[in-house]
Write an enzyme that holds these catalytic residues in place. Structure first.
Site, PDB file in Angstrom:
ATOM      1  N   ASN A   1      -5.698   6.110  -1.020  1.00 18.77           N
ATOM      2  CA  ASN A   1      -5.117   6.458   0.278  1.00 18.77           C
ATOM      3  C   ASN A   1      -4.608   7.891   0.281  1.00 18.77           C
ATOM      4  O   ASN A   1      -4.675   8.589   1.289  1.00 18.77           O
ATOM      5  CB  ASN A   1      -3.971   5.511   0.635  1.00 18.77           C
ATOM      6  CG  ASN A   1      -4.505   4.171   1.111  1.00 18.77           C
ATOM      7  OD1 ASN A   1      -5.686   4.048   1.398  1.00 18.77           O
ATOM      8  ND2 ASN A   1      -3.647   3.178   1.175  1.00 18.77           N
TER       9      ASN A   1
ATOM     10  N   HIS B   1      -3.606  -3.471  -5.749  1.00 19.59           N
ATOM     11  CA  HIS B   1      -3.857  -2.962  -4.400  1.00 19.59           C
ATOM     12  C   HIS B   1      -5.327  -3.142  -4.013  1.00 19.59           C
ATOM     13  O   HIS B   1      -6.202  -2.398  -4.444  1.00 19.59           O
ATOM     14  CB  HIS B   1      -3.458  -1.479  -4.331  1.00 19.59           C
ATOM     15  CG  HIS B   1      -3.560  -0.904  -2.965  1.00 19.59           C
ATOM     16  ND1 HIS B   1      -4.107   0.321  -2.696  1.00 19.59           N
ATOM     17  CD2 HIS B   1      -3.195  -1.412  -1.757  1.00 19.59           C
ATOM     18  CE1 HIS B   1      -4.076   0.543  -1.397  1.00 19.59           C
ATOM     19  NE2 HIS B   1      -3.533  -0.484  -0.812  1.00 19.59           N
TER      20      HIS B   1
ATOM     21  N   SER C   1       0.822  -1.208   0.000  1.00 17.34           N
ATOM     22  CA  SER C   1       0.000   0.000   0.000  1.00 17.34           C
ATOM     23  C   SER C   1       0.854   1.254   0.000  1.00 17.34           C
ATOM     24  O   SER C   1       0.327   2.345  -0.150  1.00 17.34           O
ATOM     25  CB  SER C   1      -0.952   0.004   1.194  1.00 17.34           C
ATOM     26  OG  SER C   1      -0.355  -0.532   2.325  1.00 17.34           O
TER      27      SER C   1
ATOM     28  N   GLU D   1      -6.934  -1.165  -7.059  1.00 19.43           N
ATOM     29  CA  GLU D   1      -6.076  -0.261  -7.832  1.00 19.43           C
ATOM     30  C   GLU D   1      -5.022  -1.102  -8.548  1.00 19.43           C
ATOM     31  O   GLU D   1      -4.359  -1.936  -7.922  1.00 19.43           O
ATOM     32  CB  GLU D   1      -5.392   0.753  -6.908  1.00 19.43           C
ATOM     33  CG  GLU D   1      -6.340   1.791  -6.351  1.00 19.43           C
ATOM     34  CD  GLU D   1      -5.648   2.776  -5.395  1.00 19.43           C
ATOM     35  OE1 GLU D   1      -5.947   3.965  -5.466  1.00 19.43           O
ATOM     36  OE2 GLU D   1      -4.813   2.340  -4.588  1.00 19.43           O
TER      37      GLU D   1
HETATM   38  P1  NAI Z   1      -0.217  -9.247   7.880  1.00 15.98           P
HETATM   39  O1  NAI Z   1       0.869  -8.928   8.823  1.00 15.98           O
HETATM   40  O2  NAI Z   1      -1.566  -9.527   8.424  1.00 15.98           O
HETATM   41  O3  NAI Z   1       0.211 -10.512   6.998  1.00 15.98           O
HETATM   42  C1  NAI Z   1       1.448 -10.685   6.423  1.00 15.98           C
HETATM   43  C2  NAI Z   1       1.720 -12.163   6.330  1.00 15.98           C
HETATM   44  O4  NAI Z   1       2.846 -12.379   5.521  1.00 15.98           O
HETATM   45  C3  NAI Z   1       2.003 -12.832   7.673  1.00 15.98           C
HETATM   46  O5  NAI Z   1       1.135 -13.903   7.860  1.00 15.98           O
HETATM   47  C4  NAI Z   1       3.445 -13.298   7.554  1.00 15.98           C
HETATM   48  O6  NAI Z   1       3.679 -14.515   8.233  1.00 15.98           O
HETATM   49  C5  NAI Z   1       3.600 -13.457   6.068  1.00 15.98           C
HETATM   50  N1  NAI Z   1       4.963 -13.318   5.593  1.00 15.98           N
HETATM   51  C6  NAI Z   1       5.848 -12.347   5.880  1.00 15.98           C
HETATM   52  N2  NAI Z   1       6.994 -12.541   5.214  1.00 15.98           N
HETATM   53  C7  NAI Z   1       6.839 -13.659   4.489  1.00 15.98           C
HETATM   54  C8  NAI Z   1       7.652 -14.393   3.572  1.00 15.98           C
HETATM   55  N3  NAI Z   1       8.882 -13.974   3.286  1.00 15.98           N
HETATM   56  N4  NAI Z   1       7.170 -15.499   3.012  1.00 15.98           N
HETATM   57  C9  NAI Z   1       5.931 -15.944   3.301  1.00 15.98           C
HETATM   58  N5  NAI Z   1       5.102 -15.293   4.149  1.00 15.98           N
HETATM   59  C10 NAI Z   1       5.542 -14.175   4.722  1.00 15.98           C
HETATM   60  O7  NAI Z   1      -0.237  -8.061   6.828  1.00 15.98           O
HETATM   61  P2  NAI Z   1      -1.431  -7.519   5.947  1.00 15.98           P
HETATM   62  O8  NAI Z   1      -2.150  -6.465   6.675  1.00 15.98           O
HETATM   63  O9  NAI Z   1      -2.178  -8.645   5.362  1.00 15.98           O
HETATM   64  O10 NAI Z   1      -0.642  -6.760   4.786  1.00 15.98           O
HETATM   65  C11 NAI Z   1       0.009  -7.448   3.753  1.00 15.98           C
HETATM   66  C12 NAI Z   1       0.294  -6.497   2.608  1.00 15.98           C
HETATM   67  O11 NAI Z   1      -0.926  -5.908   2.166  1.00 15.98           O
HETATM   68  C13 NAI Z   1       1.205  -5.340   2.986  1.00 15.98           C
HETATM   69  O12 NAI Z   1       2.020  -5.049   1.892  1.00 15.98           O
HETATM   70  C14 NAI Z   1       0.224  -4.198   3.259  1.00 15.98           C
HETATM   71  O13 NAI Z   1       0.775  -2.922   3.032  1.00 15.98           O
HETATM   72  C15 NAI Z   1      -0.841  -4.487   2.214  1.00 15.98           C
HETATM   73  N6  NAI Z   1      -2.151  -3.930   2.508  1.00 15.98           N
HETATM   74  C16 NAI Z   1      -2.703  -4.007   3.760  1.00 15.98           C
HETATM   75  C17 NAI Z   1      -3.966  -3.496   4.007  1.00 15.98           C
HETATM   76  C18 NAI Z   1      -4.593  -3.607   5.367  1.00 15.98           C
HETATM   77  O14 NAI Z   1      -5.632  -2.976   5.603  1.00 15.98           O
HETATM   78  N7  NAI Z   1      -4.028  -4.393   6.275  1.00 15.98           N
HETATM   79  C19 NAI Z   1      -4.754  -2.857   2.931  1.00 15.98           C
HETATM   80  C20 NAI Z   1      -4.113  -2.893   1.642  1.00 15.98           C
HETATM   81  C21 NAI Z   1      -2.853  -3.390   1.454  1.00 15.98           C
END
Ligand code: NAI
Length: 679
Positions: free
Chosen positions: A493, A443, A422, A455
């Site tokens: 955003n 996105h 994001s 997006e």
């Molecule tokens: P989260 O922390 O809930 O999940 C991330 C997951 O990725 C975790 O389960 C972790 O174990 C896993 N992970 C990390 N490194 C890894 C690797 N090298 N290999 C395999 N798994 C791995 O994070 P979330 O909130 O789901 O965000 C994920 C992405 O989505 C980020 O880039 C964030 O900016 C983006 N995003 C988040 C939003 C939100 O509202 N939380 C909205 C839009 C985009």
């Protein structure tokens, strides 16, 4: 079957069978779908007049289009109606034709397969009987409320007469479309049969002309004049939870119509046309029609290339990755989900099960099938067979780059890599790839199942074909894909952030959060910015704001930093700007503030100004796409038609003057963008 073709008709064809049943076949000229356009209706008028002179055994109306029965009225024609002197005759004409059809003294049947919506449903309701096929493509509904009107070709009155007020009003007030079986259950249609039996069923209705069932007793009771005001009041209360009368008058007009005229069917039909004629030329209806076309514009984005991935691989089974994976499985894709932490995968699958149940209700087979399409893949075996890999791991440049270097050698040569980042610049990520052109941003918004927009971020190095494939994928999974330039905060955003920060700043100045939220919902936002910040999580807000504040020179309010430092993160921690009980914010109903209009102006002006800046910088291709992105990405008051449209409609000079006043009081963040003058 002997064939008599009405040669004067461009859209309709008539055939008479051995029972002397007239089969009216609609195949709208030069159109992929059938619409109830004026020319189609006028031809129908002529046909019905002819049939009335030499009455057949019965009439069966059906569609010659694969796409369905009739999708509704031609919305373009609504745009041409300037005022009530034009809209009233337009509506009256529709009524006349439906009345003629209804008055034909022989059995009439609508034989429905595929979409039967709006005006199409109203035409069906003017027939004595409706039969529909029971396959998944058939959907019936009266979605006019979404365009700021209610059914206006007799459908409001006739649907209530047919199935009773509660199911009919529910259908009209929600605007949802239902499958054939559900339509039969509520009495909207007379029978629902497999497609191969449709003709037999329709013929049988003509030949036997059975007496139509009355609505059930409970429905007749709800229609009773003593109970009606109570039921109507209940309906108003329900509607008020979603839409205010001042912003969306149509549902309230519909309820009034029923309450006043349910005992006088003829008068109800007449008043229905009067009500819709007024609504159709209102600002709200015009803007909702605009939103409908914006939505169509987004849907058309993914049409340049065909891209049907046989397999989707999602990396990161957290909040976003997990929900993206289950969404793709619901859309019919075979999906593997990879996460370094097996316990996150277990949570993902638990959440996915509840999404499937929510989607398919008691359809066990569909739930199991969706579950079969979604596979846990701790080790990432799915990488080598995926046509698209969606990365949704931690928001950390180095972690993402390391992952890309690890998976690229195993990816299919033409597979695309889509990141859900994001805030990270695509260029900072793509430089870790041997083929940087294959990276694109996809996105999604949280919660994935509810937010319609995605997006599609075009990095400086993204291959055009990859971008087109990502747009096509967005469309295939039932989202609205918006192509956006790679730039801090992308579109949604970025536009949302100054508005959120202004809200937080005001709370820091002592304005009660309830007042800030009320100012926004009064304007028409679905949720106030303070409650939104608490819902997203103040830590996430802070981290996105930090990235944007550096790029766009927007200082972070102290109170946001303080809250995050004190671990007051909003709903998830039980306390943020509000205290939470059972996930609900505890708002002070007695909160007061002297100048709520100023609070609203401060919020809205920041948002409008940022939208203008995005237009100047070409973050998306056109002003229409800005409006579309902000409406579908943030829920920005749809009845206002989008921020740029709103500036033009409300008067750019008037708004610029107000900005100037705010600038004198609060500083340069209220300086109007240079593009403002050119709007
Ligand atoms: P989260 O922390 O809930 O999940 C991330 C997951 O990725 C975790 O389960 C972790 O174990 C896993 N992970 C990390 N490194 C890894 C690797 N090298 N290999 C395999 N798994 C791995 O994070 P979330 O909130 O789901 O965000 C994920 C992405 O989505 C980020 O880039 C964030 O900016 C983006 N995003 C988040 C939003 C939100 O509202 N939380 C909205 C839009 C985009």
């Amino acid at each position: 079957m002997s064939t008599v073709t009405a040669t004067s008709c461009a859209h309709w064809n008539i055939e008479f069978d051995e029972h002397n049943i007239a089969w009216l076949h609609l195949d709208m000229e030069d159109s992929k779908v059938n619409l109830l356009a004026s020319t189609v209706l006028e031809e129908l008028r002529g046909i019905v007049d002819e049939l009335a002179k030499d009455l057949p055994q019965g009439v069966i109306i059906y569609s010659g289009k694969k796409s369905g029965f009739i999708f509704g009225a031609d919305i373009n024609e609504f745009l041409e109606l300037e005022d009530i002197t034009q809209s009233q005759p337009f509506l009256n004409r529709g009524h006349e034709i439906m009345d003629k059809l209804e008055a034909l003294p022989c059995p009439t049947v609508s034989m429905v397969k595929g979409m039967c919506l709006g005006g199409g449903m109203e035409l069906a309701l003017a027939c004595n009987y409706i039969v529909a096929s029971d396959d998944a493509s058939t959907r019936l509904g009266l979605p006019e409320i979404k365009l700021g009107i209610h059914p206006g070709y007799g459908g409001s009155a006739r649907s209530i007469q047919r199935c009773g007020p509660l199911p009919a009003m529910d259908l009209m007030l929600t605007g949802r479309a239902i499958p054939g079986r559900s339509a039969k259950k509520i009495g909207l249609i007379d029978d629902c049969v497999p497609e191969r039996q449709l003709r037999t069923a329709a013929t049988s209705f003509v030949m036997n002309a059975p007496k139509r069932k009355r609505p059930p007793f409970v429905q007749r009771l709800a229609n009773n004049w003593i109970l009606r005001p109570v039921v109507a009041q209940q309906m108003r209360k329900q509607v008020a939870r979603k839409a205010r009368q001042i912003h969306y008058p149509a549902p309230y007009n519909l309820i009034n119509l029923w309450q006043r005229y349910a005992d006088h069917p003829k008068q109800m039909l007449h008043e229905e046309a009067v009500s819709v004629a007024k609504l159709a030329t209102s600002e709200t209806a015009r803007n909702l029609v605009r939103v409908y076309f914006l939505q169509e514009k987004l849907k058309n984005q993914g049409k340049k290339v065909k891209f049907e991935p046989a397999h989707v691989h999602v990396i990161g089974g957290g909040i976003m990755g997990g929900d993206i994976a289950s969404w793709c499985a619901i859309q019919g894709y075979s999906v593997t989900v990879q996460d370094q932490d097996p316990s996150r995968l277990a949570q993902t699958f638990k959440r996915a099960q509840s999404s499937f149940k929510k989607k398919y209700k008691r359809d066990r087979r569909a739930i199991v099938a969706a579950g079969d399409r979604l596979m846990p893949d701790h080790k990432g075996y799915g990488v080598s067979r995926a046509d698209i890999i969606i990365e949704a791991i931690f928001e950390d440049v180095d972690v993402k780059r390391t992952l890309y270097q690890d998976i690229e050698p195993r990816m299919k040569p033409d597979a695309i890599l889509a990141t859900n980042t994001s805030s990270i610049k695509l260029e900072d990520l793509s430089s870790s790839l041997k083929n940087p052109g294959r990276l694109v941003g996809l996105h999604f918004f949280n919660p994935v199942a509810q937010m319609p927009l995605v997006e599609i971020i075009r990095g400086n190095e993204s291959d055009e074909e990859v971008v087109q494939k990502a747009l096509a994928f967005g469309r295939n999974i039932g989202k609205l894909p918006l192509p956006v330039k790679s730039s801090p905060g992308f579109l949604v955003n970025r536009i949302l952030m100054p508005y959120l920060l202004e809200a937080v700043t005001m709370v820091g100045e002592g304005v009660p959060p309830e007042i800030v939220d009320k100012a926004a919902t009064d304007y028409g936002m679905p949720m106030g910015p303070i409650e939104l910040a608490d819902t997203v999580g103040l830590d996430i807000c802070k981290s996105v704001a930090e990235i944007l504040s550096a790029a766009l020179d927007m200082p972070l309010p102290d109170n946001l930093n303080e809250m995050a430092a004190a671990n007051k993160l909003g709903r998830k921690s039980g306390e943020g700007f509000y205290q939470y009980r059972n996930g609900k914010p505890q708002k002070n109903k007695g909160a007061r503030y002297a100048d709520i209009q100023k609070v609203q102006d401060r919020l809205v002006m920041r948002l409008l100004n940022e939208a203008t800046a995005c237009l100047r910088e070409g973050i998306v291709e056109s002003d229409e796409l800005i409006d579309a992105g902000v409406i579908f990405g943030t829920g920005f008051a749809p009845f206002r038609g989008g921020p740029i449209h709103y500036i033009r409609e409300a008067g750019k000079q008037k708004l610029a003057d107000r900005m100037n006043e705010l600038r004198h009081e609060y500083g340069d963040r209220f300086e109007s963008d240079t593009a403002w003058a050119g709007l």
